[in-house]
Write a protein that holds these residues in place. Structure first.
Motif, mmCIF file in Angstrom:
data_model
loop_
_atom_site.group_PDB
_atom_site.id
_atom_site.type_symbol
_atom_site.label_atom_id
_atom_site.label_comp_id
_atom_site.label_asym_id
_atom_site.label_seq_id
_atom_site.Cartn_x
_atom_site.Cartn_y
_atom_site.Cartn_z
ATOM 1 N N PHE B 126 18.569 -15.919 100.802
ATOM 2 C CA PHE B 126 18.593 -15.789 99.347
ATOM 3 C C PHE B 126 17.194 -16.032 98.774
ATOM 4 O O PHE B 126 16.729 -15.301 97.898
ATOM 5 N N ILE B 128 14.380 -15.621 100.359
ATOM 6 C CA ILE B 128 13.534 -14.471 100.717
ATOM 7 C C ILE B 128 13.799 -13.304 99.767
ATOM 8 O O ILE B 128 12.875 -12.639 99.299
ATOM 9 N N MET B 129 15.079 -13.105 99.462
ATOM 10 C CA MET B 129 15.438 -12.014 98.554
ATOM 11 C C MET B 129 14.759 -12.210 97.196
ATOM 12 O O MET B 129 14.193 -11.274 96.634
ATOM 13 N N LEU B 130 14.783 -13.464 96.694
ATOM 14 C CA LEU B 130 14.135 -13.730 95.404
ATOM 15 C C LEU B 130 12.639 -13.455 95.474
ATOM 16 O O LEU B 130 12.043 -12.924 94.544
ATOM 17 N N THR B 132 11.109 -11.323 97.354
ATOM 18 C CA THR B 132 10.764 -9.904 97.422
ATOM 19 C C THR B 132 10.809 -9.246 96.040
ATOM 20 O O THR B 132 10.236 -8.180 95.853
ATOM 21 N N MET B 134 9.305 -10.372 93.563
ATOM 22 C CA MET B 134 7.948 -10.532 93.047
ATOM 23 C C MET B 134 6.922 -9.696 93.817
ATOM 24 O O MET B 134 5.769 -9.628 93.429
ATOM 25 N N PHE B 174 19.850 -9.510 92.808
ATOM 26 C CA PHE B 174 19.867 -10.765 92.050
ATOM 27 C C PHE B 174 20.749 -10.639 90.812
ATOM 28 O O PHE B 174 21.589 -11.498 90.537
#
Lengths: 314, 295
Positions: B126, B128-130, B132, B134, B174
């Motif tokens: 999660f 890492i997803m956030l 990416t 940015m 997200f």
């Protein structure tokens, strides 16, 4: 506010489902990986793989023809002495540090006015928001070129007042300014976020303040602004990251050259010229890594500095 | 971000309404807001009106009423490039449709896993997803280009569509995670007790309830992909494959002083669909940025 919830949010699902059975839990994990399969594939092939690959390419000389030649730190050394790169950094930093604060100040000011129970709020909000949707398009950049051109709209209006204007987009001192104006023009998106934030401020502080007879100005500085700092912070991080990546507007206004005299040579535009103009993939990769470090650095600084000025009330 | 609205309006609004001074102040505020709105929108209005002006007049006349109404700008612009303009619009629509379908499918699937399922490494993935979200596209564009060139995908629409099918627009993951977390769990728990598998729960319960988030995703994907220039400029170099933004770029670079009328006409055509989606989907747009915070 939002940022904090993300960090803790992943945990709150655990307690909710009373699933004790181990086999169900295993089935859950298998299902999760199945649902995430496309995302994992994308993460490794389209995101993380390329990031690592560009680190490797940044140590090579590679023009897409033949194999990459290992050159060690040559690309980075070349960057140290590259005057156009330095001017691109200067242009980009100027743009970020001038346009983002102006844009946020404008967004906050308008949000404050609209939050005072103005009738027709949805209409105003939509009108002010529209430029945010259009701002990054080629068509708007074309329009900007004409509006700020030698015989463009701005100069026609100035001529009405007897002022002879410059060819703003073709003057090295003003071209960047026209793009800053363009970015400020798209203040609608942060404004909508500010409006949502203002809605959440607890009324009790304002009631206490008006009992004490605090003036509106004082209320703004001592209540609204401190309570709004998480939202300001959020907008700041977001808009800075966006601004660092500006490309289309500069490309169209300068026909891809970054001119006049490199005054609109944004970092991304120079990267494009290196990578896809002269196909110097090694140098472009080194530039991409520097950009990644700059953005990560500024985001980290923002988060670090936030400890000193962002106020979390609860 | 938006929990509930505890404060409708600040207390000052009350006394502004009633007194005569309050009326005046309110009128002034409206006058200011309308004036400011007009200044903001004036360039857009001028562009549309200029698209009906003879080109010489664009360089002289800051007003909005054309002296001679010139619809021929549209027919001239439509045929000014190698292909008629609808060729580029169809190309854009193909890319946009692929991106919308891709984002709806892949992002909602990933979001379901993050919002409803337990698995090892969830917190890490999660995060890492956030991160990416940015990540600037410029950082990965060079290796992506090399990869897609190796697959012989340059001058096809695959480089613009396939990544969306792999949920690389993490922003929408997200957005949907936030939305699905807000849905009551009773329904999917009841379904599980009845022996429903995750695929059925996802398709029959979560997706139908997530319509507002899916609509926001579809609208934003449409607008961003329709506007996107960087990716389309890099991956589409053959005029047959040009999309609207890339076609407009060749138009503006080949334009002498004489054809600004047709150029403005085609720019207005390019903005048309965005404006349409803006009008139709305002509710979702405003909600979308307010809950997630990205333009």
């Amino acid at each position: 506010m939002l940022l904090r919830r993300d960090r803790t949010g992943a945990a709150d699902t655990e307690s909710a489902a009373p699933v004790h059975n181990r086999s169900i839990r295993r089935r859950d994990s298998l299902a999760a990986y199945a649902f995430l399969a496309p995302w994992f594939l994308g993460l490794f092939c389209i995101t993380i793989g390329p990031i690592l690959a560009s680190l490797y390419f940044s140590f090579t000389d590679y023009s897409l023809i033949g194999d990459p030649q290992w050159v060690g730190l040559d690309n980075y050394r070349e960057m140290l002495g590259d005057a156009r790169l330095h001017s691109a950094l200067k242009v980009t930093f100027t743009y970020v540090f001038v346009s983002v604060p102006l844009q946020l100040a404008m967004a906050l000011a308008l949000a404050m006015v609209l939050d005072r129970g103005v009738r027709g709020l949805p209409i105003y909000r939509s009108v002010y928001y529209l430029p945010s949707l259009l701002g990054a398009s080629v068509a708007i950049a074309i329009l900007w070129r004409r509006v700020f051109g030698a015989n463009g709209l701005i100069n026609q209006v100035l001529a009405f007042f007897g002022i002879q204007g410059e060819g703003w987009v073709s003057h090295p001192d003003y071209a960047l300014g026209t793009l800053i104006v363009l970015n400020v023009w798209t203040f609608g998106a942060p404004m909508v976020i500010f409006l949502a934030g203002l809605r959440q401020l607890p009324a009790m502080y304002y009631e206490a303040a008006s009992v004490d007879g605090a003036s509106p100005v004082r209320r703004f500085w001592t209540i609204t602004l401190p309570l709004l700092t998480p939202i300001i912070f959020f907008n700041l991080v977001l808009q800075m990251i966006n601004a660092f990546q500006t490309f289309t507007q500069a490309f169209i206004v300068s026909s891809g050259s970054g001119g006049p005299s490199d005054s609109t040579l944004f970092y991304t535009l120079y990267l494009y010229q290196q990578g896809f103009g002269s196909f110097d993939m090694g140098y472009a990769s080194a530039m991409a890594w520097l950009l990644l470090l700059i953005i990560a650095g500024f985001t980290a600084v923002n988060f670090f500095a936030a400890k000193y000025w962002v106020f979390y009330g609860d | 971000m938006v929990t509930d609205s505890r404060r409708s309006t600040p207390s000052t609004a009350g006394d502004v309404r009633t007194t005569p001074r309050g009326h005046l102040r309110r009128a002034l505020i409206h006058a200011g807001l309308i004036g400011f709105g007009l200044v903001m929108l004036y360039p857009l209005l001028w562009m549309v009106s200029s698209s009906f002006k003879p080109t010489e007049e664009i360089f002289r006349e800051p007003g909005l009423i054309p002296s001679t109404f010139t619809p021929s700008n549209y027919s001239d612009g439509w045929t000014a490039l190698q292909h008629p303009f609808h060729h580029y619009m169809i190309n854009s629509l193909i890319v946009v449709a692929g991106a919308v379908v891709g984002n709806l499918l892949a992002c909602s699937m990933a979001a379901y896993a993050f919002a409803r399922l337990e698995f090892r490494g969830k917190k890490l993935f999660f995060a890492i997803m956030l991160m990416t979200i940015m990540l600037p596209i410029h950082v990965v564009i060079v290796p992506q280009y090399i990869l897609f060139a190796g697959l012989d995908w340059i001058n096809t629409f695959y480089p613009l569509i396939v990544p969306k099918l792999l949920a690389t627009d993490a922003f929408f993951v997200f957005l949907m995670v936030q939305f699905i977390r807000g849905l009551p769990r009773d329904l999917d728990e009841a379904a599980r007790i009845d022996g429903c598998g995750h695929a059925r729960i996802f398709l029959r319960i979560i997706l139908p309830l997530s319509m507002p988030a899916l609509a926001t995703t579809a609208i934003f994907t449409f607008i961003w992909t329709w506007n996107d220039f960087f990716g389309q400029l890099i991956f589409l170099t053959d005029p047959d494959m040009y999309t609207v933004p890339v076609a407009l770029r060749t138009f503006v670079d080949s334009t002498s002083q004489t054809s600004w009328g047709p150029l403005f006409a085609m720019s207005a055509v390019a903005l048309g669909p965005i404006f349409g989606f803006f009008l139709a989907g305002q509710r979702y747009l405003v909600k979308g940025i307010a809950t997630t915070g990205i333009k």
